[in-house]
Enzyme design. Sequence first.
Site, PDB file in Angstrom:
ATOM      1  N   HIS A 117       0.812  -1.211   0.000  1.00  0.00           N
ATOM      2  CA  HIS A 117       0.000   0.000   0.000  1.00  0.00           C
ATOM      3  C   HIS A 117       0.852   1.271   0.000  1.00  0.00           C
ATOM      4  O   HIS A 117       0.420   2.306  -0.478  1.00  0.00           O
ATOM      5  CB  HIS A 117      -1.059  -0.057   1.097  1.00  0.00           C
ATOM      6  CG  HIS A 117      -2.171  -0.963   0.689  1.00  0.00           C
ATOM      7  ND1 HIS A 117      -2.236  -2.259   1.114  1.00  0.00           N
ATOM      8  CD2 HIS A 117      -3.179  -0.805  -0.189  1.00  0.00           C
ATOM      9  CE1 HIS A 117      -3.270  -2.846   0.519  1.00  0.00           C
ATOM     10  NE2 HIS A 117      -3.866  -1.980  -0.262  1.00  0.00           N
ATOM     11  N   CYS A 154      -7.987  -3.644 -12.114  1.00  0.00           N
ATOM     12  CA  CYS A 154      -7.804  -2.446 -11.278  1.00  0.00           C
ATOM     13  C   CYS A 154      -6.589  -2.582 -10.378  1.00  0.00           C
ATOM     14  O   CYS A 154      -6.325  -1.705  -9.570  1.00  0.00           O
ATOM     15  CB  CYS A 154      -9.054  -2.159 -10.447  1.00  0.00           C
ATOM     16  SG  CYS A 154      -9.381  -3.425  -9.219  1.00  0.00           S
TER      17      CYS A 154
HETATM   18  C1  PEP Z   1      -5.616  -5.593  -5.759  1.00  0.00           C
HETATM   19  O1  PEP Z   1      -5.466  -6.439  -4.882  1.00  0.00           O
HETATM   20  O2  PEP Z   1      -5.077  -5.665  -6.894  1.00  0.00           O
HETATM   21  C2  PEP Z   1      -6.442  -4.411  -5.495  1.00  0.00           C
HETATM   22  C3  PEP Z   1      -6.732  -3.568  -6.447  1.00  0.00           C
HETATM   23  O3  PEP Z   1      -6.850  -4.213  -4.209  1.00  0.00           O
HETATM   24  P1  PEP Z   1      -5.886  -3.625  -3.039  1.00  0.00           P
HETATM   25  O4  PEP Z   1      -4.587  -3.269  -3.683  1.00  0.00           O
HETATM   26  O5  PEP Z   1      -6.565  -2.466  -2.448  1.00  0.00           O
HETATM   27  O6  PEP Z   1      -5.780  -4.782  -2.122  1.00  0.00           O
END
Ligand code: PEP
Length: 580
Positions: free
Chosen positions: A205, A505
């Site tokens: 993140h 995404c």
């Molecule tokens: C993913 O896991 O690719 C996603 C878009 O969700 P996050 O990165 O918020 O876990």
Amino acid sequence: MAEVTASRGDESVQPASAGERVVTLTGVGASLGMGIGPAVLVGGEVPEPPDTPFTGDRQAELARCEDALAAVAADLEDRGRRAGGDAQAVLEAQALMARDPDLAQEVIRHVNEGRTAARAVHEAFGTYRALLALAGDYMAARVADLDDIRDRVVARLLGVAAPGMPSLTTRSVLVARDLAPADTALLDPLLVAGFVTEEGGPTSHTAIIARAMNVPAVVACAGATSAIRAGVRLLVDGTAGLIQLEPDEATVAAAQATMTRRAATMSRSSGPGATADGHRVPLLANVGSAADTAAALEAGAEGVGLFRTEFVFLDRTTAPSEDEQVGLYQAVLVGFSGRKVVARVLDAGADKPLAFLGIAAEPNPALGVRGLRALLTAPDVLAAQLRALSAAAAQTGALLEVMAPMVADAADARAFVEAGRAQGLEGPLGVMVEVPSAALRARSILEHADFLSLGTNDLTQYTFAADRQVGSLAAYQNPWHPALLDLVAAAASAGQAAGKPCGVCGEAASTPALACVLVGLGVTSLSMSAGALPMVRTALAAHTLEQCRQAAAAARAATSAAEARAAARASLPALADLGA
Ligand code: PEP
Ligand code: MG
């Protein structure tokens, strides 16, 4: 996302033998572009200074103590002024403690007894600490404040990072072991020239927030916090995954020229997403706040492909009321009247804990009660969120679609779609494909869900059983790997067979070359941080659908991520000219 340049086992710092000055560090590029600025170390725990006898110049050591105490007091006052309100009173009280003349006398005594400046400060604060702890409840609570001041002064004297997120006054490069979303979310992007972290992979993140802020980042850079001293000028190359310490003027000038060229390519990019032969691929934005929405609109996003609703609640200890949620969602949706916005219901758990869901401690949180699993244990929270999203969409005119994170199979998909319909949602309800089982059985999931959205960050983590937060495993978290591409292809062809959309995404969508490959695999839309949109749009417009398909086939025929990337790039000839 940045190209993943590290291969297994080579992502460490260049070794510095004793006395040798480290000039370049290597990590994994996690947010494209370059940035230059002085290093600011984001601290963890400040070590206790050793009690080794001091035999040097005592006057100079006393002056160092005085300077460090005064600098910490001034810093606290400055933070107070900027924070205002109650925080100002607390910080000013802390500054007064740092300026306390009795404390200064105690420090002088310890230096005169032959202690180093850092040890003298440690000892002097220790005496006060013991007195406060004995002086009743109110004063005992001040012990933590005192410890914080001590750590700040000692950190300054030892040349290590002060605890917590520093307050930035000039554009700087933040260097940390790792950064929590709650820390980075509050930063002013104009004051951050780059991020360098020891931990965290390209889909952590920290990396996502760096991309959202359009700030270059290098993660998984082992040893960075010990090799980099505060104040050292750094050149962060988030594309190559390199950090240069004290670069010479010629290097700085070359980097600045590259930054200007990149900015020029990005500013020329506009219009809807499509390949050179007109195959439409809507380019959407990933957002987590109203500020991200503004950046998405400015970058020409055609809509929102992922609204990470949990980012709005990360610092909450109690569940937000439904009305409050409506307001928060409205602030994000407001610019997207008449356009698609895919909101994801709360993805709590693992690295995004939400206290109010009351998820018990787990041995493996990433494999535990997170995402939809957590929401199904709190059906009232899910229902309230669905209603609030629906109300916010009605008030803003955004074309709302809602999806669930961490869906494992058709039963999960069905439970989510039923929950949505029960709250009166009429728009499309979809699921994220983040678990290999969901990609392999996408066809049965699509019997319930209206669309799929591939979350390649988690899909990579779960495919390779490599925690996305662990820097030393960053080389496994490479979405170019043909195993990951096979899963994307499985989901995309299930979408095609069912006549339903299957977008991406995850961060894979924001690497220009990989975005072309994903389109070649059959995905129908790409959603990414606003900062990545211009480059991806340009890369796509420079190639035909057939070239994208050839690149995808070449990548899937490879046996490793590095080979897949090289093979795909060979089929996408315009990339090099674009600097993508
Ligand atoms: C993913 O896991 O690719 C996603 C878009 O969700 P996050 O990165 O918020 O876990
Ligand atoms: Mg995810």
